[in-house]
Design a protein around this motif. Structure first.
Motif, PDB file in Angstrom:
ATOM      1  N   GLU A 151      43.901   7.896 -80.063  1.00 48.91           N
ATOM      2  CA  GLU A 151      44.461   6.799 -79.280  1.00 48.91           C
ATOM      3  C   GLU A 151      45.952   7.030 -79.011  1.00 48.91           C
ATOM      4  OE1 GLU A 151      44.843   3.255 -77.166  1.00 48.91           O
ATOM      5  OE2 GLU A 151      43.043   4.356 -77.766  1.00 48.91           O
ATOM      6  N   LEU A 152      46.686   7.485 -80.012  1.00 54.29           N
ATOM      7  CA  LEU A 152      48.113   7.743 -79.835  1.00 54.29           C
ATOM      8  C   LEU A 152      48.347   8.876 -78.837  1.00 54.29           C
ATOM      9  CD1 LEU A 152      49.350   7.462 -83.535  1.00 54.29           C
ATOM     10  CD2 LEU A 152      49.578   5.760 -81.713  1.00 54.29           C
ATOM     11  N   ILE A 153      47.520   9.902 -78.887  1.00 52.68           N
ATOM     12  CA  ILE A 153      47.634  11.006 -77.937  1.00 52.68           C
ATOM     13  C   ILE A 153      47.315  10.535 -76.526  1.00 52.68           C
ATOM     14  CG2 ILE A 153      46.547  13.189 -77.221  1.00 52.68           C
ATOM     15  CD1 ILE A 153      46.356  13.882 -80.233  1.00 52.68           C
ATOM     16  N   ALA A 156      50.255   8.680 -75.171  1.00 49.43           N
ATOM     17  CA  ALA A 156      51.334   9.601 -74.787  1.00 49.43           C
ATOM     18  C   ALA A 156      51.029  10.253 -73.438  1.00 49.43           C
ATOM     19  CB  ALA A 156      51.517  10.664 -75.863  1.00 49.43           C
ATOM     20  N   PHE A 157      49.784  10.647 -73.215  1.00 45.42           N
ATOM     21  CA  PHE A 157      49.394  11.224 -71.932  1.00 45.42           C
ATOM     22  C   PHE A 157      49.570  10.207 -70.801  1.00 45.42           C
ATOM     23  CE2 PHE A 157      46.866  14.751 -73.951  1.00 45.42           C
ATOM     24  CZ  PHE A 157      47.478  15.779 -73.256  1.00 45.42           C
ATOM     25  N   ARG A 158      49.183   8.958 -71.065  1.00 44.26           N
ATOM     26  CA  ARG A 158      49.335   7.925 -70.031  1.00 44.26           C
ATOM     27  C   ARG A 158      50.804   7.717 -69.691  1.00 44.26           C
ATOM     28  NH1 ARG A 158      45.056   5.394 -72.942  1.00 44.26           N
ATOM     29  NH2 ARG A 158      46.491   4.015 -74.051  1.00 44.26           N
ATOM     30  N   ASP A 170      60.778  19.361 -70.893  1.00 42.83           N
ATOM     31  CA  ASP A 170      61.233  17.980 -71.098  1.00 42.83           C
ATOM     32  C   ASP A 170      60.044  17.037 -71.251  1.00 42.83           C
ATOM     33  OD1 ASP A 170      63.868  18.721 -71.027  1.00 42.83           O
ATOM     34  OD2 ASP A 170      64.173  18.166 -68.924  1.00 42.83           O
ATOM     35  N   ASP A 171      58.987  17.264 -70.458  1.00 40.91           N
ATOM     36  CA  ASP A 171      57.780  16.441 -70.575  1.00 40.91           C
ATOM     37  C   ASP A 171      57.185  16.566 -71.975  1.00 40.91           C
ATOM     38  OD1 ASP A 171      57.873  15.571 -67.925  1.00 40.91           O
ATOM     39  OD2 ASP A 171      56.656  17.249 -67.205  1.00 40.91           O
ATOM     40  N   LYS A 172      57.127  17.806 -72.467  1.00 40.15           N
ATOM     41  CA  LYS A 172      56.538  18.037 -73.790  1.00 40.15           C
ATOM     42  C   LYS A 172      57.384  17.404 -74.887  1.00 40.15           C
ATOM     43  CE  LYS A 172      54.046  22.255 -72.518  1.00 40.15           C
ATOM     44  NZ  LYS A 172      53.862  23.709 -72.749  1.00 40.15           N
ATOM     45  N   ILE A 173      58.700  17.464 -74.729  1.00 39.95           N
ATOM     46  CA  ILE A 173      59.579  16.814 -75.712  1.00 39.95           C
ATOM     47  C   ILE A 173      59.375  15.299 -75.685  1.00 39.95           C
ATOM     48  CG2 ILE A 173      61.994  16.297 -76.273  1.00 39.95           C
ATOM     49  CD1 ILE A 173      62.689  19.157 -75.457  1.00 39.95           C
ATOM     50  N   ASP A 174      59.258  14.725 -74.491  1.00 45.23           N
ATOM     51  CA  ASP A 174      59.000  13.287 -74.374  1.00 45.23           C
ATOM     52  C   ASP A 174      57.652  12.929 -74.993  1.00 45.23           C
ATOM     53  OD1 ASP A 174      61.387  12.791 -73.134  1.00 45.23           O
ATOM     54  OD2 ASP A 174      60.569  12.808 -71.099  1.00 45.23           O
ATOM     55  N   PHE A 175      56.650  13.772 -74.759  1.00 50.80           N
ATOM     56  CA  PHE A 175      55.315  13.573 -75.324  1.00 50.80           C
ATOM     57  C   PHE A 175      55.394  13.543 -76.851  1.00 50.80           C
ATOM     58  CE2 PHE A 175      51.152  14.985 -76.784  1.00 50.80           C
ATOM     59  CZ  PHE A 175      50.260  14.397 -75.899  1.00 50.80           C
ATOM     60  N   ILE A 176      56.108  14.517 -77.406  1.00 52.01           N
ATOM     61  CA  ILE A 176      56.246  14.602 -78.860  1.00 52.01           C
ATOM     62  C   ILE A 176      57.075  13.438 -79.393  1.00 52.01           C
ATOM     63  CG2 ILE A 176      57.299  15.984 -80.707  1.00 52.01           C
ATOM     64  CD1 ILE A 176      56.487  18.472 -79.001  1.00 52.01           C
ATOM     65  N   ARG A 177      58.095  13.011 -78.642  1.00 49.23           N
ATOM     66  CA  ARG A 177      58.923  11.869 -79.058  1.00 49.23           C
ATOM     67  C   ARG A 177      58.062  10.603 -79.178  1.00 49.23           C
ATOM     68  NH1 ARG A 177      64.291  10.741 -78.666  1.00 49.23           N
ATOM     69  NH2 ARG A 177      64.674  12.507 -77.271  1.00 49.23           N
ATOM     70  N   ILE A 178      57.200  10.383 -78.198  1.00 50.61           N
ATOM     71  CA  ILE A 178      56.325   9.206 -78.221  1.00 50.61           C
ATOM     72  C   ILE A 178      55.454   9.223 -79.470  1.00 50.61           C
ATOM     73  CG2 ILE A 178      54.375   8.083 -77.066  1.00 50.61           C
ATOM     74  CD1 ILE A 178      55.604   9.180 -74.400  1.00 50.61           C
ATOM     75  N   LEU A 179      54.862  10.376 -79.761  1.00 53.29           N
ATOM     76  CA  LEU A 179      54.010  10.495 -80.941  1.00 53.29           C
ATOM     77  C   LEU A 179      54.821  10.331 -82.226  1.00 53.29           C
ATOM     78  CD1 LEU A 179      51.702  13.484 -79.933  1.00 53.29           C
ATOM     79  CD2 LEU A 179      51.131  11.058 -79.962  1.00 53.29           C
ATOM     80  N   ASN A 180      56.008  10.911 -82.253  1.00 54.90           N
ATOM     81  CA  ASN A 180      56.856  10.820 -83.442  1.00 54.90           C
ATOM     82  C   ASN A 180      57.279   9.380 -83.717  1.00 54.90           C
ATOM     83  OD1 ASN A 180      58.443  12.193 -85.575  1.00 54.90           O
ATOM     84  ND2 ASN A 180      60.192  11.409 -84.422  1.00 54.90           N
TER      85      ASN A 180
END
Length: 226
Positions: A151-153, A156-158, A170-180
């Motif tokens: 659900e968290l992943i 993050a994709f949404r 930058d997208d990947k860093i934002d993706f990881i930030r959301i999960l973190n």
């Protein structure tokens, strides 16, 4: 939490469930446990969400563990949903020790699925906090940490709005930030899963996490200066 605290909240959970009936699930999470993935130490009417004693944390529990004292206010009367479609009116109340540190969570989940059918007559009972919106929809109550990580992943994709194959750094860093920020990396093997999804190495993942930490510390320092 120590044994006496857990005993008290176990009795409180039982009392609240007896007061509000079989449509009300009460859950106690121990945030001081060494086993993050089995945080539930007391639960009443767990059939509502399908959880049981010893099951894992919810989204909001992971956020609390990750962000600590950033969460200073209880979250009351918001909507959640179960995988089988039940709509719940939920409240999350933080349990603190004598020093103000968050050591546990008391969660109340009242099944209002049937009540919603008659909402025009019982609006006062089913009303939720003003920040709930039909567009965002209620959070899903996950039955286990695997479902929660999925659900968290998905969230993050949404948020990023594009598949991993076309994400920039930058997208990947934002993706990881959301999960973190959501505490996803407290879940066992979550880092390995994210690396596979983003097609990055563990070294790159840790490098991005260090960048995120440095940015957050810089923002915090500037905020203190202001």
């Amino acid at each position: 939490m120590d044994k006496s605290t857990i005993d008290f909240y176990t009795r409180l959970a039982h009392g609240l469930a007896a007061q509000f009936g079989s449509n009300c699930e009460i859950v106690i999470h121990d945030l001081e446990s060494n086993d993050v993935e089995h945080s539930i130490v007391a639960i009443e009417n767990g059939y509502i969400t399908g959880r049981k004693l010893g099951d894992g944390p919810s989204h909001i529990v992971l956020e609390s563990l990750q962000n600590g004292e950033k969460h200073t206010e209880d979250k009351l009367a918001y909507l959640t949903k179960t995988k089988d479609g039940k709509i719940l009116k939920s409240s999350t109340i933080y349990i603190r020790n004598s020093k103000g540190k968050i050591v546990g969570i008391l969660s109340i989940n009242y099944d209002i699925t049937i009540l919603l059918a008659a909402q025009t007559h019982i609006q006062g009972l089913t009303a939720t906090a003003a920040d709930d919106s039909e567009e965002s929809g209620p959070e899903t109550v996950s039955m286990n940490v695997t479902d929660l990580l999925d659900e968290l992943i998905d969230q993050a994709f949404r948020h990023i709005g594009k598949p991993a194959a076309v994400m920039t750094k930058d997208d990947k860093i934002d993706f990881i930030r959301i999960l973190n920020d959501a505490g996803a990396f407290l879940i066992t093997k979550s880092g390995q899963r994210v690396c596979q999804i983003l097609c990055i190495s563990k070294f790159t993942l840790y490098s991005y996490l260090n960048e995120i930490k440095a940015e957050d510390e810089e923002k915090a320092a500037k905020a203190e200066q202001d």
